[in-house]
Design an enzyme around this catalytic site. Structure first.
Site, PDB file in Angstrom:
ATOM      1  N   ASP A   1      -1.731  -0.988   6.037  1.00 10.71           N
ATOM      2  CA  ASP A   1      -1.990  -0.492   7.389  1.00 10.71           C
ATOM      3  C   ASP A   1      -3.443  -0.120   7.624  1.00 10.71           C
ATOM      4  OD1 ASP A   1      -1.834   2.992   7.450  1.00 10.71           O
ATOM      5  OD2 ASP A   1      -1.643   1.824   5.615  1.00 10.71           O
TER       6      ASP A   1
ATOM      7  N   ASP B   1      -7.159  -2.478   3.844  1.00  8.64           N
ATOM      8  CA  ASP B   1      -6.108  -3.412   3.429  1.00  8.64           C
ATOM      9  C   ASP B   1      -6.312  -4.817   4.005  1.00  8.64           C
ATOM     10  OD1 ASP B   1      -4.690  -1.509   1.951  1.00  8.64           O
ATOM     11  OD2 ASP B   1      -3.668  -0.767   3.738  1.00  8.64           O
TER      12      ASP B   1
ATOM     13  N   ASP C   1       0.865  -1.166   0.000  1.00  6.57           N
ATOM     14  CA  ASP C   1       0.000   0.000   0.000  1.00  6.57           C
ATOM     15  C   ASP C   1       0.917   1.236   0.000  1.00  6.57           C
ATOM     16  OD1 ASP C   1      -2.343   1.593   0.360  1.00  6.57           O
ATOM     17  OD2 ASP C   1      -1.854   1.738   2.483  1.00  6.57           O
TER      18      ASP C   1
END
Length: 663
Positions: free
Chosen positions: A557, A561, A365
């Site tokens: 995080d 996700d 990410d």
């Protein structure tokens, strides 16, 4: 002699008493009984008589050997029996007792019964000193093994079990000392300089400095300002600090970390499971081969002597004990988990130490993973007659209902401007932004896709802006936009370079717009980068990579996700800024949010796996060699037991060194 809790079924490692929580990739590797299925209580030796009997037996065997070989004193069989039988019982009482208890349940294929047969057989053919020596050195080896396993487990728990026994809480204007479990949410606690923080909270003092090494592996002081989060386990460094408690003792991040580490010892690697299954098959085969070594020569050797071939069979039994394998392997994985914890990385099981070594593609990410997730407003651009102050006030009022870092940045930029604003019917549109009623007007605030979704025309130049943009529409009319920039983490670029050095492909997935994602990817040197993704799009991208038979690690995080973390072969969560959902779902947690720790985790996995297989190779080579020599009449019981204990100790020392590796 004391055989600890670990000394059962070849020292199979004691698992936590509390069952680990369900994990999406546990794959029935979480076992709560010993490898042979026996419970932990009934089969354990009592250990009441301590270690002095074993040391006494060792002294007796040394004195007798010195007298026999140093001074050529020959003892009669009667004297030898009178001396060696007590020594044998002192050294082997627990082993014999455990072998007997297993035998009455018809469980003959275990190392305790194996050693009992071998040593009693030695007495039967008059090899008294060798019979005692086998039991003494076998028990010494077990003693060392038990100590090594216990120390490894203690070191893992000691890394994080730093919760204070008491805490100062302010009640009715007085400071009283209570148990941390008695403190409630929203109470104010005091932490003196040098004390450990007992509970999660927010700082109510103006400022304070904390050592966060226990949680992050980093000893660099962390300066906190009023209103910032402080976690249990941090150490107050320089002045009295007051915190407002935000989580109960049992729910603190440190408590959850402790559970993760403790539960990690219960999730076994494929190598451990293989060795456990191997030992169950290996031991009966060894018994059969030992019998064949004694019996088969009767039909082919002209001057067959039963005592001679029985002796060779006993040598075969002694060297075949699989303890070096069954103990050193979990000890190696314990060392790996402990080393990772020292470096601020939590593996939720030894199986994930294996998984991380197979990863060839790391998917990340962007926000909060490669960037700091700390946004600042860069520019406010208005349109259609709105002024800057009004646009910021309306956008911030709506964004105040979101915890996204971009929303927080807009809210902080507006300051007190949103006080008194009437906010109603706020709705989050996943992957797009927010919709709500602000002071009676319908407001949209989010990315450009949000306005497209509602067919609202806007300035197309926004699509070319590389920074993150919050586009605002009021009563279905485009009102302007706010640009926001995030800062890339200091170690992110080096982390990507290190991954490439290991031959690992890097991919970035983000809900941010493609221009922002491409710019960050180009700066960091990431191989592939995809922006404008909804949570389900991230899942699709990762699944597409898995369909190519790639081994995927995903690092994220945010709450969005969690599904991708669950899908990846190795799910990694950023534990400092990460959401509880993502941390709970992940297999590996990076406590200090540093991307460079991804490379450290991979290296620790590879080091652990390498040492484990070194131990397997060492044990098998030595055992096969001595088995052949024993069957051929070259190796004696002395050599067999020394080789068995020696290879076990070498394997233990090799495994223990993992914990001392520096990064």
């Amino acid at each position: 002699m004391q055989l600890s809790n670990n000394h059962k079924d070849c020292c199979s490692v004691e698992e936590p008493k509390k069952a680990a929580p369900h994990n999406h990739k546990e794959n029935h590797q979480h076992e709560h009984s010993d490898d042979d299925g026996h419970n932990h209580g009934a089969e354990e030796p009592s250990g009441i008589i301590g270690h002095w009997p074993l040391l006494t037996a060792l002294a007796i065997i040394i004195v007798m050997m010195v007298l026999e070989y140093g001074f050529s004193i020959v003892f009669s069989n009667v004297i030898q029996l009178v001396v060696f039988i007590p020594a044998y019982l002192l050294a082997g009482y627990d082993v014999l007792a455990l072998a007997f208890r297993k035998a009455i349940r018809l469980d003959f294929f275990n190392e305790f019964f194996l050693m009992s047969v071998a040593t009693i057989g030695a007495f039967a053919i008059g090899s008294y000193s060798e019979g005692v020596a086998v039991m003494v050195f076998y028990s010494i080896g077990e003693w060392f093994q038990d100590s090594a396993v216990s120390n490894a487990k203690r070191s893992i728990k000691a890394l994080l079990d730093i919760r204070p026994d008491s805490v100062d809480v302010i009640r009715d204007g007085k400071v009283i000392n209570v148990l941390p479990a008695e403190v409630q949410i929203d109470e104010i606690i005091q932490v003196k300089p040098g004390e450990k923080v007992a509970l999660d909270g927010v700082l109510t003092s103006d400022k304070a400095t904390f050592n966060t090494a226990a949680l992050t592996g980093e000893s660099r002081p962390d300066n906190k300002e009023k209103g910032e989060s402080v976690l249990a386990g941090m150490i107050n460094l320089n002045q009295l600090a007051e915190l407002k408690v935000t989580a109960l003792f049992k729910d603190s991040k440190l408590s959850k970390i402790l559970e993760m580490v403790q539960d990690a010892t219960a999730r076994k690697s494929q190598t451990q499971l293989f060795i456990s299954r191997f030992a169950k098959v290996y031991t009966p085969i060894v018994f059969l081969l030992a019998v064949l070594v004694v019996a088969v020569p009767y039909f082919f050797v002209a001057d067959y002597n039963f005592s001679d071939w029985l002796y060779r069979g006993l040598v075969f039994l002694v060297i075949s004990c699989p303890c070096a394998l069954v103990v050193s392997i979990p000890l190696g994985y314990f060392g790996g988990i402990g080393l990772a914890s020292k470096n601020g990385i939590l593996f939720k099981g030894s199986n994930f130490l294996d998984v991380i070594t197979t990863v060839n593609t790391v998917v990340m990410d962007k926000t909060g993973t490669l960037t700091k997730g700390v946004f600042d407003v860069q520019e406010v651009v208005v349109a259609n007659g709105y002024n800057e102050k009004e646009l910021v006030r309306i956008a911030a009022a709506l964004e105040s209902k979101s915890t996204h870092p971009i929303a927080v940045a807009v809210k902080e930029y507006a300051g007190d401007e949103i006080s008194g604003v009437k906010i109603e019917q706020v709705e989050e549109i996943a992957g797009h932004g927010l919709k709500g009623i602000i002071d009676g007007r319908e407001v949209l605030a989010g990315n450009a896709k949000l306005l497209k979704k509602f067919n609202i025309a806007y300035d197309n130049a926004i699509d070319d802006i590389t920074d993150s943009v919050v586009v605002v529409a009021i009563d279905k009319i485009y009102a302007g936009y706010i640009t926001i920039a995030d800062e890339i983490k200091e170690d992110a670029k080096q982390a990507i370079a290190d991954m490439h050095a290991l031959g690992i492909k890097t991919v970035m997935l983000s809900g941010d717009k493609q221009s922002v994602v491409s710019r960050v990817a180009a700066f960091l040197g990431i191989d592939d980068a995809f922006g404008d993704l909804l949570p389900e799009n991230k899942v699709e991208k990762v699944q597409a990579l898995k369909d190519k038979n790639l081994k995927i690690a995903f690092i994220g995080d945010g709450v969005n996700d969690a599904p991708v973390v669950a899908l990846a072969d190795a799910g990694i969560a950023m534990g400092g800024l990460g959401s509880d959902a993502t941390i709970e779902t992940a297999d590996i947690v990076i406590q200090n949010d540093q991307p460079s720790k991804i490379v450290t985790a991979i290296k620790i996995g590879k080091i652990t796996r390498s040492i484990v297989w070194q131990n397997i190779a060492l044990a098998m080579i030595v055992k096969v060699a001595v088995l052949i020599l024993g069957a051929g009449g070259v190796a004696t019981l002395w050599e067999a037991v020394i080789a068995d204990v020696g290879v076990a100790l070498l394997a233990i020392l090799n495994a223990v060194r993992i914990q001392n590796i520096k990064f």
